[in-house]
Scaffold this active site. Structure first.
Site, short mmCIF file in Angstrom:
data_model
loop_
_atom_site.label_atom_id
_atom_site.label_comp_id
_atom_site.label_asym_id
_atom_site.label_seq_id
_atom_site.Cartn_x
_atom_site.Cartn_y
_atom_site.Cartn_z
N LEU A 262 48.12 46.77 37.32
CA LEU A 262 47.39 45.56 36.95
C LEU A 262 46.32 45.19 37.97
CD1 LEU A 262 50.43 43.36 35.81
CD2 LEU A 262 48.90 44.73 34.36
N SER A 265 44.88 45.89 45.91
CA SER A 265 44.21 45.33 47.08
C SER A 265 44.67 46.14 48.27
CB SER A 265 44.55 43.85 47.26
OG SER A 265 45.89 43.70 47.74
N ASN A 266 44.12 45.81 49.44
CA ASN A 266 44.58 46.49 50.66
C ASN A 266 46.06 46.29 50.91
OD1 ASN A 266 42.41 47.90 51.66
ND2 ASN A 266 41.57 46.17 52.76
N GLY A 268 48.46 46.25 48.70
CA GLY A 268 49.33 46.97 47.78
C GLY A 268 48.90 46.72 46.35
N VAL A 270 49.85 45.69 42.10
CA VAL A 270 50.66 44.90 41.18
C VAL A 270 50.78 45.73 39.91
CG1 VAL A 270 50.92 42.73 39.93
CG2 VAL A 270 49.80 42.75 42.17
N LYS A 285 55.41 43.66 42.41
CA LYS A 285 54.38 43.36 43.41
C LYS A 285 54.71 44.14 44.67
CE LYS A 285 52.18 39.65 43.83
NZ LYS A 285 51.66 38.29 44.12
N ASP A 395 46.48 28.36 45.92
CA ASP A 395 45.58 29.41 45.44
C ASP A 395 45.39 29.30 43.93
OD1 ASP A 395 43.88 31.59 45.52
OD2 ASP A 395 45.49 33.08 45.46
#
Length: 930
Positions: A262, A265-266, A268, A270, A285, A395
């Protein structure tokens, strides 16, 4: 040194008429790292040290004396040292050392001493700030973790150094470098690649770093987030145990089957997965230790544990996912979460938004308003429930809000969450929802909820990074377009623009005690979208000093903003623009994003020549940057053409001579950086100078550009190289433009046939959406834009139809007009935004409804929604809208050219696409009409 043109969009499963315009809701994370260095413009990350406390984070070794007999060179993020007599190979096995923020200086000191004592060349990242940036959550995954690079002279030294450095650094923690092979469990990694910079063109005609194959031919040196060994390279035997260990770590022992990725990112990935025991869908995750750093330095594992604790505290709420499991595989941590069946809000509401239509009715606007208000109320209640459990979300943004089929909502991604008793600030954030640094605790969530009030109607809150008072203007636009209670919007503006350093942990404030938010000293390597120095304290008033349609005042204002932004003391760029300025050698000079395009727009728009700027460009082109591409938009061809246009023929011909000396058959066929652009530039120069050699070279470019067309004469082994693309800059339309201009010179009808075939190829890659709008189908999104969308095809169709009637093409040209009539486009730029629509509608000869002055005026009005101020002059944001841009492709110069094309006394136009001849003079100024 890639010829980077950043592309964005929404998923192809969106309604066709929606997906092409809602890319502003998406975020290209690569832009964030270019926001720290300057509050108004994108700039190279290493320049941040010039204006913030980042300079204090410089390692002592970076200021150490150069060892006797050694050479020192600092460039960008790297400081390199090598013995003056070093004789290094052009490529081979190199060693990378990673480090954490806390042990980096110690690691560097030891590697420095070892390399200097042994006479081994090396380079390193010279500051804590830059290392933090390289390991940040959304930094480039291919370069993540790399702190020191060591260059062995041969394979024997390579094996020796790997062993010595592994022993020297045993036990030191460091992130895993994804592009490399890890040696044991320490910070030493290895990779085969280039030592010196050499370049070649890849299958798409993009300039890439290169290594040579066994036959001596250069091929791309692939530098992705995956370890690869060139097929002709046999790894040394001592690496075999490490290769085997790498293959041994898998997730096969977990009771979950991964179905799809999905997000990456750096820190890891998802993943969407299925529980093999129950068959239920779950979300995995992943978190990698020491990687994916947030602003507070927390790595992905730390944040995963934060999320687990927060969600366990929120267990039982319908608005948050349940924690199902936690696993560790090797050093990777996995959090297993309940799968929420729904769609992220950014994609869900995009399907409903009425402003992507040309003329939404009152009922449509009212229905959408009711839905948006209901969604906001549901999100507000969900956030309140989270706060009631003692958790700050921290967030909140469109991608972290899931909307189910029944319109209920759930909040996702709690890795930044903390307890309400902690006065924490944001450590990760979406650019459109970044709270000012004076907000703490639940006040951060309240700020995001205020942004959401505007974003649901007009997703342009990324502009608040430059000036938070833009919120008032956006609210005015929303109130004009939608039947929404003004009090709903006023509350958002008040929350967004207030300056209050006395925010309590519970979010309450003391209205009589206001302090200025210091938005320039926050060293935040994750969000990187702090406001400009006056973003919070400037008194309320018009954000833009003049409307774009107020000509010639707008022309003079934009030109003044461009000139005010100039930095003649710099050698890499004169005018600030897109981050592509730093992706390619000479990017700050080139036509698309550099000085050439800006100087062209100033001259063509009637704003006057910039003689100082032209002298700057002449000085920089005496010896063009090494490795600069050859193309029109990204390289030497565009420089030569622009300098000839500006009257500097001698320098133009000097650059043209360089082009004639280069082999061209490795280039792609496109207009941006390939043979179509070169051919157009060379043919134009041939026409103005009378040099036959330039005309011959242009004809050769046409032969190469005919690659893959039915009437082409290119050998079969070169046909259909690279992925198929459509549009003016990268597709058949750019090639057709070359064939058309050569036809006008030679009257060879075979060239007109080639233009027809190229346009048909592009039209075959288009689809019809709502209202019959014809747009380029890229497989996962559709695009209407001038650069890589259908509007660019329409520009060339109009010119083709001037020479030859074609019913299919005439129908397509009319259907493309509909793609330029939406009420909202996410960005203002020429090639990927509203400005391109203005230029096309003012130029097109199509006869479909919506091609008259009224349609142009409406797009000029839409352009004003993006308008900003720079030193009290009119300016526009660039790609991703986190900073202003002055370049032609994405920024103010392109907007200036587009407005001049419809309002100028002498209409302006793009190169090789001259403006139409107008018998009645310029368009009536919209502000002068009754």
């Amino acid at each position: 040194m890639t010829a980077a043109t950043v592309r964005g969009g929404t998923p192809r499963d969106s309604v066709v008429s929606v997906s092409n315009r809602w890319e502003g809701a998406g975020v290209n994370k690569g832009y964030a790292v270019y926001c720290d260095a300057d509050p108004y413009f994108y700039d190279a990350p290493h320049r941040t040290a010039d204006r913030t406390g980042a300079a204090r984070s410089r390692y002592a070794a970076a200021s150490s004396p150069v060892p006797e007999g050694w050479q020192r060179h600092e460039s960008g993020d790297w400081l390199a040292l090598r013995p003056a007599d070093a004789d290094l190979p052009a490529q081979g096995w190199k060693i990378h050392v990673s480090a954490c923020l806390d042990n980096a200086e110690s690691v560097l000191d030891r590697v420095w001493r070892h390399c200097v004592d042994g006479g081994t060349a090396f380079k390193f990242v010279p500051s804590r700030y830059l290392l933090h940036q390289r390991n940040a959550k959304y930094a480039d995954r291919a370069g993540s973790g790399k702190f020191v690079t060591v260059y062995p002279a041969d394979e024997a030294e390579f094996e020796r150094l790997v062993g010595e450095l592994s022993e020297l650094l045993a036990g030191e923690p460091g992130p895993h470098i994804l592009s490399d092979l890890r040696i044991g469990d320490g910070p030493v990694h290895v990779r085969y690649g280039g030592f010196t910079r050499r370049d070649c063109y890849d299958a798409d005609g993009e300039l890439r770093p290169a290594v040579s194959g066994p036959d001596g031919v250069l091929v791309p040196d692939l530098r992705g987030p995956v370890f690869r060994i060139p097929e002709w390279v046999d790894p040394p035997a001592f690496l075999r145990p490490h290769l085997d260990a790498r293959s041994a770590v898998t997730v096969t022992g977990m009771p979950y089957t991964v179905e799809s990725a999905l997000h990456f990112s750096n820190g890891g990935g998802v993943y969407l997965a299925r529980d093999t025991r129950t068959g239920a869908r779950v979300v995995l995750k992943e978190a990698r230790p020491h990687a994916g750093l947030a602003a507070d330095g927390a790595d992905a594992v730390t944040r995963l544990h934060r999320e687990r604790r927060a969600l366990e505290r929120l267990s039982g709420l319908a608005c948050t996912p349940e924690v199902l499991d936690h696993r560790t595989v090797g050093e990777h941590h996995f959090l297993v979460l309940e799968h929420i069946d729904g769609k992220p809000l950014n994609t869900f509401f995009a399907r409903r938004h009425p402003l992507i239509e040309a003329d939404p009715g009152e009922r449509r606007l009212a229905e959408y308003t009711d839905w948006a208000l209901d969604v906001h109320a549901r999100v507000e209640r969900a956030v309140a429930e989270v706060h009631a459990r003692g958790v700050v979300f921290n967030d909140l943004h469109l991608f972290n809000i899931m909307v189910r089929d029944d319109d209920s909502v759930a909040l996702l991604d709690f890795e930044a969450a903390h307890h309400v008793d902690e006065a924490g600030r944001q450590i990760v954030a979406n650019p459109g929802f970044v709270a000012p640094p004076d907000r703490r605790g639940v006040a951060v969530d309240r700020y995001a909820l205020a942004c959401l009030r505007i974003v649901l109607f007009l997703p342009l809150t990324s502009l608040l990074a430059v000036d938070r008072h833009k919120a008032a203007h956006l609210a005015e636009v929303v109130a004009e377009q939608f039947p929404v209670d003004r009090a709903f919007l006023d509350a958002a503006v008040e929350e967004i623009t207030r300056v209050d350093g006395s925010t309590r942990v519970d979010g309450s404030t003391r209205a009589d005690e206001t302090t200025r938010a210091d938005e320039t000293t926050r060293l935040d390597v994750t969000t990187r979208v702090h406001g400009a120095p006056d973003a919070a304290r400037r008194p309320a008033g018009p954000v833009a000093p003049v409307r774009p349609d107020d000509w010639p005042r707008s022309r003079d204002s934009m030109a003044a903003a461009i000139r005010a932004s100039a930095t003649p003391s710099r050698t890499d760029r004169l005018f600030p623009g897109d981050i592509a300025q730093f992706a390619t050698a000479g990017g700050g000079l080139a036509f698309a994003h550099g000085a050439a395009g800006v100087l062209y727009a100033l001259a063509e728009s009637g704003a006057g020549r910039d003689e100082d700027g032209e002298q700057w460009l002449l000085e920089r082109t005496k010896r063009p940057p090494s490795g600069m591409p050859l193309g029109f938009h990204d390289g030497l061809a565009g420089l030569a053409w622009t300098l000839e246009r500006l009257g500097h023929r001698d320098r133009a011909l000097d650059l043209a001579e360089l082009l004639l000396d280069q082999p061209l058959d490795h280039l792609g066929p496109d207009l941006h950086g390939g043979t179509a652009g070169l051919g157009l530039a060379l043919e134009s120069l041939a026409a103005t100078t009378g040099q036959a050699a330039l005309h011959s070279a242009a004809l050769h470019c046409a032969e190469l550009a005919a690659d893959g067309l039915p009437g082409g004469s290119v050998p079969a082994d070169r046909v259909s190289r690279g992925r198929a693309r459509a549009g003016l800059l990268y597709g058949g339309a750019g090639r057709a433009l070359l064939f058309l201009r050569l036809f006008e010179r030679t009257r060879d009808s075979a060239l007109l046939d080639l233009a027809r075939d190229a346009l048909r190829q592009d039209l075959a890659r288009c689809v019809r959406g709502a209202g019959g709008a014809l747009q380029v189908d890229e497989g996962w999104r559709t695009m209407p834009y001038l650069g890589a969308g259908s509007v660019g095809i329409g520009m060339v169709l109009d010119d083709y139809l001037a020479h030859r009637a074609d019913e299919e093409f005439a129908r397509a040209a009319n259907e493309i007009v509909a793609a330029a009539q939406a009420m909202f486009y996410a960005q203002p730029g020429l090639y990927r935004g509203v400005a391109g629509m203005v230029l096309h509608l003012g130029r097109t000869t199509a006869t479909a409804p919506g091609t008259g002055p009224r349609a142009v005026r409406r797009q000029l009005d839409a352009l004003s929604w993006h308008a900003m101020s720079y030193r009290d002059r009119l300016a526009f944001p660039g790609e991703q809208m986190m900073r202003l841009s002055m370049d032609l492709s994405t920024g103010t110069a392109g907007c200036l050219l587009a407005v001049a094309s419809v309002l100028g006394d002498a209409p302006a136009g793009l190169p090789f696409l001259p403006p139409p001849r107008r018998s009645g003079g310029p368009l009536t100024r919209p502000h002068q009409e009754p």
